[in-house]
Write an enzyme that holds these catalytic residues in place. Structure first.
Site, PDB file in Angstrom:
ATOM      1  N   MET A   1       5.261   9.415  -1.012  1.00 57.41           N
ATOM      2  CA  MET A   1       4.758  10.694  -1.502  1.00 57.41           C
ATOM      3  C   MET A   1       5.894  11.682  -1.713  1.00 57.41           C
ATOM      4  SD  MET A   1       1.579  10.733  -2.201  1.00 57.41           S
ATOM      5  CE  MET A   1       1.332  12.491  -2.333  1.00 57.41           C
TER       6      MET A   1
ATOM      7  N   THR B   1      -1.972  14.665   6.760  1.00 58.32           N
ATOM      8  CA  THR B   1      -3.202  14.769   7.543  1.00 58.32           C
ATOM      9  C   THR B   1      -2.906  14.520   9.017  1.00 58.32           C
ATOM     10  OG1 THR B   1      -3.748  12.450   7.102  1.00 58.32           O
ATOM     11  CG2 THR B   1      -4.655  14.110   5.612  1.00 58.32           C
TER      12      THR B   1
ATOM     13  N   ALA C   1      -4.293  20.650   2.396  1.00 59.46           N
ATOM     14  CA  ALA C   1      -5.217  19.877   1.573  1.00 59.46           C
ATOM     15  C   ALA C   1      -5.241  18.425   2.035  1.00 59.46           C
ATOM     16  CB  ALA C   1      -4.822  19.957   0.103  1.00 59.46           C
ATOM     17  N   PRO C   2      -6.352  17.953   2.598  1.00 63.02           N
ATOM     18  CA  PRO C   2      -6.436  16.541   2.972  1.00 63.02           C
ATOM     19  C   PRO C   2      -6.267  15.593   1.786  1.00 63.02           C
ATOM     20  CG  PRO C   2      -8.173  17.799   4.043  1.00 63.02           C
ATOM     21  CD  PRO C   2      -7.532  18.713   3.038  1.00 63.02           C
TER      22      PRO C   2
ATOM     23  N   PHE D   1      -5.172  15.719  -2.616  1.00 63.86           N
ATOM     24  CA  PHE D   1      -4.809  16.486  -3.807  1.00 63.86           C
ATOM     25  C   PHE D   1      -5.353  15.874  -5.094  1.00 63.86           C
ATOM     26  CE2 PHE D   1      -1.596  18.062  -0.868  1.00 63.86           C
ATOM     27  CZ  PHE D   1      -1.519  19.408  -1.198  1.00 63.86           C
TER      28      PHE D   1
ATOM     29  N   HIS E   1      -6.956   2.707   3.377  1.00 63.13           N
ATOM     30  CA  HIS E   1      -5.609   3.157   3.066  1.00 63.13           C
ATOM     31  C   HIS E   1      -4.598   2.049   3.347  1.00 63.13           C
ATOM     32  CE1 HIS E   1      -7.369   7.196   3.016  1.00 63.13           C
ATOM     33  NE2 HIS E   1      -6.260   7.593   2.417  1.00 63.13           N
TER      34      HIS E   1
ATOM     35  N   LYS F   1      -0.217   4.116   7.029  1.00 61.23           N
ATOM     36  CA  LYS F   1      -0.832   5.399   7.369  1.00 61.23           C
ATOM     37  C   LYS F   1      -1.069   5.452   8.877  1.00 61.23           C
ATOM     38  CE  LYS F   1      -4.710   8.446   6.157  1.00 61.23           C
ATOM     39  NZ  LYS F   1      -3.833   9.607   5.938  1.00 61.23           N
TER      40      LYS F   1
ATOM     41  N   GLY G   1      -7.872  12.330   6.622  1.00 58.98           N
ATOM     42  CA  GLY G   1      -8.284  13.724   6.480  1.00 58.98           C
ATOM     43  C   GLY G   1      -9.367  13.891   5.431  1.00 58.98           C
ATOM     44  N   THR G   2      -9.305  13.068   4.381  1.00 60.64           N
ATOM     45  CA  THR G   2     -10.326  13.140   3.331  1.00 60.64           C
ATOM     46  C   THR G   2     -11.698  12.744   3.866  1.00 60.64           C
ATOM     47  OG1 THR G   2      -8.660  12.634   1.650  1.00 60.64           O
ATOM     48  CG2 THR G   2     -10.966  12.307   1.033  1.00 60.64           C
TER      49      THR G   2
END
Length: 254
Positions: free
Chosen positions: A1, A87, A111-112, A114, A141, A145, A151-152
């Site tokens: 990321m 997250t 923001a969990p 974008f 995921h 992770k 988080g989403t």
């Protein structure tokens, strides 16, 4: 990321890369890190020093749940505006960040997710919950992770609960032969199932069950490019904010 954000910031006309920070690759040119030409900005390891020297106005954080809180506090202390995609922050962490952002009178976006499609998924799920109170979430995921559930998934469950209220679904006497085989249970009654495997970027299904029917709302991020329009939107928006906004949907779906 981090690499994807570097590419996007360098390619966007109204953003400028001021500094790049990572615990690995110290001294390497940020351009070479993303397979591009040199940009004259070397990877630093001290966040506070990098923000202070560069005069950066915005910090974009995609680190990990163990470091994100200190990173955000550091940014706020020096007057940089955090845009946080990491997250793993607890509600208490977010409240602490909100207090500090309010004290410093600067904006912060947490923001969990974008990806615009993921935000729409949450919006559609919260609407469906008015009619289908029985719901479970499966999120998938990549295996690197660190936190679970995502988080989403938590944000989705919170949005559903906000619209349907607390609801005890399933059998009260349900028995798990293997602990947690039915997933984690959110306050409010929603179960979340987390999958971690190579090959995934980010995927989530919100499954609603009703009499004689099911409804599935699903979103796939096939590549990390899916998050970049939202990141740029947040970078622009945070400059006019004061205090914390939790969830990019609060800016997009105003």
């Amino acid at each position: 990321m981090g690499r994807e954000v570097l590419k996007t910031v360098l390619q966007t006309e109204d953003t400028e890369l001021c500094a790049a920070v990572d615990i690995q690759g110290a001294g390497q040119d940020a351009g070479l890190l993303i397979g591009s030409e040199q940009v004259g900005i070397n990877i630093a390891t001290n966040l506070k020093e990098a923000l202070t020297i560069s005069g950066a106005e915005v910090l974009v954080d995609f680190t990990g749940p163990r470091s994100v809180l200190n990173n955000v506090k550091t940014a706020l202390e020096v007057g940089a505006r955090p845009v946080v995609g990491t997250t793993g922050l607890s509600r208490e962490d977010i409240e602490a960040i909100a207090a500090l952002a309010g004290q410093k009178r600067v904006g912060c976006i947490i923001a969990p997710n974008f990806a615009i499609g993921a935000l729409l998924m949450i919006k559609f799920a919260s609407e469906a919950a008015k009619y289908f109170p029985n719901v479970e979430i499966i999120e998938k995921h990549h295996d690197q992770k660190l936190d679970a559930p995502s988080g989403t998934a938590i944000k989705t469950a919170e949005a559903v609960i906000e619209h349907r209220g607390d609801y005890e679904q399933g059998l009260a006497l349900e028995e798990e032969k293997i602990p947690c085989s039915r997933g984690g249970k959110m306050p409010g009654g929603i179960r979340i199932h987390s999958v971690r495997l190579p090959g995934f970027v980010a995927q989530q299904e919100v499954i609603f069950g009703g009499a004689g029917q099911t409804l599935t709302i699903k979103h796939d991020s096939i590549s990390r490019e899916s998050f970049m329009p939202g990141v740029i939107t947040a970078i622009r928006a945070v400059m006019r904010l004061e205090g914390v906004v939790y969830g990019l949907e609060n800016l997009i779906f105003e």
